[in-house]
Design a protein around this motif. Structure first.
Motif, PDB file in Angstrom:
ATOM      1  N   MET A   1       0.855  -1.173   0.000  1.00  0.00           N
ATOM      2  CA  MET A   1       0.000   0.000   0.000  1.00  0.00           C
ATOM      3  C   MET A   1       0.892   1.225   0.000  1.00  0.00           C
ATOM      4  SD  MET A   1      -2.829  -1.376   2.768  1.00  0.00           S
ATOM      5  CE  MET A   1      -4.348  -0.687   2.114  1.00  0.00           C
ATOM      6  N   LYS A   2       0.543   2.174  -0.862  1.00  0.00           N
ATOM      7  CA  LYS A   2       1.370   3.369  -1.016  1.00  0.00           C
ATOM      8  C   LYS A   2       0.730   4.547  -0.296  1.00  0.00           C
ATOM      9  CE  LYS A   2       2.622   2.342  -5.832  1.00  0.00           C
ATOM     10  NZ  LYS A   2       2.523   2.922  -7.188  1.00  0.00           N
ATOM     11  N   SER A   3       1.581   5.338   0.320  1.00  0.00           N
ATOM     12  CA  SER A   3       1.117   6.578   0.916  1.00  0.00           C
ATOM     13  C   SER A   3       2.214   7.621   0.782  1.00  0.00           C
ATOM     14  CB  SER A   3       0.787   6.365   2.392  1.00  0.00           C
ATOM     15  OG  SER A   3       0.279   7.547   2.961  1.00  0.00           O
ATOM     16  N   GLU A   4       1.807   8.841   0.576  1.00  0.00           N
ATOM     17  CA  GLU A   4       2.794   9.909   0.563  1.00  0.00           C
ATOM     18  C   GLU A   4       3.083  10.270   2.019  1.00  0.00           C
ATOM     19  OE1 GLU A   4       1.893  13.089  -2.116  1.00  0.00           O
ATOM     20  OE2 GLU A   4       0.849  11.756  -3.515  1.00  0.00           O
ATOM     21  N   PRO A   5       4.335  10.125   2.432  1.00  0.00           N
ATOM     22  CA  PRO A   5       4.625  10.264   3.875  1.00  0.00           C
ATOM     23  C   PRO A   5       4.334  11.656   4.433  1.00  0.00           C
ATOM     24  CG  PRO A   5       6.646   9.996   2.594  1.00  0.00           C
ATOM     25  CD  PRO A   5       5.513   9.716   1.666  1.00  0.00           C
ATOM     26  N   HIS A   6       4.340  12.669   3.594  1.00  0.00           N
ATOM     27  CA  HIS A   6       3.993  13.985   4.135  1.00  0.00           C
ATOM     28  C   HIS A   6       2.488  14.105   4.379  1.00  0.00           C
ATOM     29  CE1 HIS A   6       3.352  14.749  -0.196  1.00  0.00           C
ATOM     30  NE2 HIS A   6       2.445  15.603   0.214  1.00  0.00           N
ATOM     31  N   VAL A   7       1.740  13.160   3.814  1.00  0.00           N
ATOM     32  CA  VAL A   7       0.302  13.103   4.082  1.00  0.00           C
ATOM     33  C   VAL A   7       0.021  12.134   5.227  1.00  0.00           C
ATOM     34  CG1 VAL A   7      -1.978  12.549   3.132  1.00  0.00           C
ATOM     35  CG2 VAL A   7      -0.249  13.666   1.689  1.00  0.00           C
ATOM     36  N   TYR A   8       0.534  10.926   5.091  1.00  0.00           N
ATOM     37  CA  TYR A   8       0.365   9.921   6.143  1.00  0.00           C
ATOM     38  C   TYR A   8       1.521   8.940   6.038  1.00  0.00           C
ATOM     39  CZ  TYR A   8      -1.877   6.913   9.556  1.00  0.00           C
ATOM     40  OH  TYR A   8      -2.150   6.196  10.690  1.00  0.00           O
ATOM     41  N   GLY A  40      -5.142 -10.244   9.065  1.00  0.00           N
ATOM     42  CA  GLY A  40      -3.850 -10.850   9.337  1.00  0.00           C
ATOM     43  C   GLY A  40      -2.900 -10.843   8.165  1.00  0.00           C
ATOM     44  N   ASP A  41      -3.411 -10.582   6.950  1.00  0.00           N
ATOM     45  CA  ASP A  41      -2.502 -10.490   5.798  1.00  0.00           C
ATOM     46  C   ASP A  41      -1.476  -9.385   6.033  1.00  0.00           C
ATOM     47  OD1 ASP A  41      -3.911 -12.454   4.480  1.00  0.00           O
ATOM     48  OD2 ASP A  41      -4.829 -11.126   2.992  1.00  0.00           O
ATOM     49  N   PHE A  42      -0.243  -9.681   5.664  1.00  0.00           N
ATOM     50  CA  PHE A  42       0.800  -8.666   5.816  1.00  0.00           C
ATOM     51  C   PHE A  42       0.798  -7.692   4.646  1.00  0.00           C
ATOM     52  CE2 PHE A  42       2.702 -11.984   8.596  1.00  0.00           C
ATOM     53  CZ  PHE A  42       2.725 -11.222   9.757  1.00  0.00           C
ATOM     54  N   VAL A  43       1.232  -6.484   4.942  1.00  0.00           N
ATOM     55  CA  VAL A  43       1.219  -5.371   3.990  1.00  0.00           C
ATOM     56  C   VAL A  43       2.587  -4.693   4.025  1.00  0.00           C
ATOM     57  CG1 VAL A  43       0.234  -3.087   3.549  1.00  0.00           C
ATOM     58  CG2 VAL A  43      -1.262  -4.947   4.326  1.00  0.00           C
ATOM     59  N   LEU A  44       3.141  -4.430   2.841  1.00  0.00           N
ATOM     60  CA  LEU A  44       4.304  -3.544   2.772  1.00  0.00           C
ATOM     61  C   LEU A  44       3.791  -2.107   2.673  1.00  0.00           C
ATOM     62  CD1 LEU A  44       6.620  -5.437   0.244  1.00  0.00           C
ATOM     63  CD2 LEU A  44       6.814  -5.362   2.737  1.00  0.00           C
ATOM     64  N   VAL A 130      -2.894   0.442  -4.207  1.00  0.00           N
ATOM     65  CA  VAL A 130      -3.001  -0.832  -3.486  1.00  0.00           C
ATOM     66  C   VAL A 130      -2.742  -1.921  -4.499  1.00  0.00           C
ATOM     67  CG1 VAL A 130      -4.501  -2.360  -2.164  1.00  0.00           C
ATOM     68  CG2 VAL A 130      -4.755   0.116  -1.924  1.00  0.00           C
ATOM     69  N   GLN A 131      -1.768  -2.754  -4.257  1.00  0.00           N
ATOM     70  CA  GLN A 131      -1.421  -3.784  -5.227  1.00  0.00           C
ATOM     71  C   GLN A 131      -0.935  -5.034  -4.509  1.00  0.00           C
ATOM     72  OE1 GLN A 131       2.922  -2.621  -6.732  1.00  0.00           O
ATOM     73  NE2 GLN A 131       1.436  -1.008  -7.161  1.00  0.00           N
ATOM     74  N   PRO A 132      -1.190  -6.203  -5.113  1.00  0.00           N
ATOM     75  CA  PRO A 132      -0.781  -7.454  -4.477  1.00  0.00           C
ATOM     76  C   PRO A 132       0.731  -7.650  -4.538  1.00  0.00           C
ATOM     77  CG  PRO A 132      -1.697  -7.893  -6.652  1.00  0.00           C
ATOM     78  CD  PRO A 132      -1.869  -6.420  -6.405  1.00  0.00           C
ATOM     79  N   VAL A 133       1.261  -8.333  -3.538  1.00  0.00           N
ATOM     80  CA  VAL A 133       2.691  -8.660  -3.475  1.00  0.00           C
ATOM     81  C   VAL A 133       2.824 -10.169  -3.296  1.00  0.00           C
ATOM     82  CG1 VAL A 133       4.840  -8.331  -2.183  1.00  0.00           C
ATOM     83  CG2 VAL A 133       3.230  -6.422  -2.395  1.00  0.00           C
ATOM     84  N   ASP A 134       3.603 -10.801  -4.164  1.00  0.00           N
ATOM     85  CA  ASP A 134       3.882 -12.236  -3.996  1.00  0.00           C
ATOM     86  C   ASP A 134       4.609 -12.461  -2.681  1.00  0.00           C
ATOM     87  OD1 ASP A 134       2.825 -12.705  -6.480  1.00  0.00           O
ATOM     88  OD2 ASP A 134       4.746 -13.158  -7.454  1.00  0.00           O
ATOM     89  N   LYS A 135       4.339 -13.618  -2.079  1.00  0.00           N
ATOM     90  CA  LYS A 135       5.009 -13.912  -0.805  1.00  0.00           C
ATOM     91  C   LYS A 135       6.525 -13.934  -0.968  1.00  0.00           C
ATOM     92  CE  LYS A 135       5.088 -16.878   3.231  1.00  0.00           C
ATOM     93  NZ  LYS A 135       6.564 -16.906   3.337  1.00  0.00           N
TER      94      LYS A 135
END
Length: 149
Positions: A1-8, A40-44, A130-135
């Motif tokens: 999941m992407k976020s602009e750090p100056h926003v969040y 419980g799914d992990f997120v980068l 928001v995009q899927p990531v292979d394990k």
DNA sequence: GCCAACGTTGGC
DNA sequence: GCCAACGTTGGC
């Protein structure tokens, strides 16, 4: 999941413990949250629009997809008149902080690693927030960062 | 600040 | 259904 750090930023998430991922107005990204993300799914957690862009931490799904209520709020910048409580168009999930990476992994680091050549975030024109990531990719990013969870 | 790579809108 | 115009994302 992407976020602009100056926003969040991921640090904000650590302070908040959990957050709801509001404001996604892209159908493909919405569908991932609605259909694929389970508790419980992990997120980068990725910091975009930052120098350098990088993966900052690991989060996990805290609450599965439910209507993005900011779409119902005419005061919100995410207001969408065509999304109603009876027929919500937009979906969000809640995530919770797991751990910051021991050392951040930049986009350049990701692109340099042949193990990650198929990872979506390194593909050109890849804009999905928001995009899927292979394990195997997830595990490799954690290994690069020196992080264990 | 630039611009490529999208996704969306709306006229036809 | 096509596609030009437009807006956004986000790396560089």
């Amino acid at each position: 999941m992407k976020s602009e750090p100056h926003v969040y930023s991921f640090e904000n998430l650590v302070n908040d413990k959990t957050t709801h991922w509001d404001g996604v107005r892209n159908y493909q990204a919405r569908n991932f949250m609605r259909d694929k993300m389970k508790i419980g799914d992990f997120v980068l957690f990725y910091h975009s629009n930052h120098k350098p862009p990088h993966v900052a931490g690991v989060a996990k799904v805290h609450k599965e997809g439910y209507p993005d209520f900011t779409a119902f709020d005419s005061e919100s910048k995410y207001f969408d008149v065509s999304s109603t409580p009876d027929n919500p168009r937009w979906i969000m999930v809640d995530i919770e902080a797991v751990t910051p990476l021991n050392s951040i992994v930049s986009l350049a680091d990701l692109k340099e690693n042949p193990e990650l050549e198929d990872m979506l975030v390194v593909q050109r024109g890849q804009r999905l927030s928001v995009q899927p990531v292979d394990k195997r990719h997830f595990d490799e990013v954690l290994r690069m960062s020196g992080t264990t969870i």
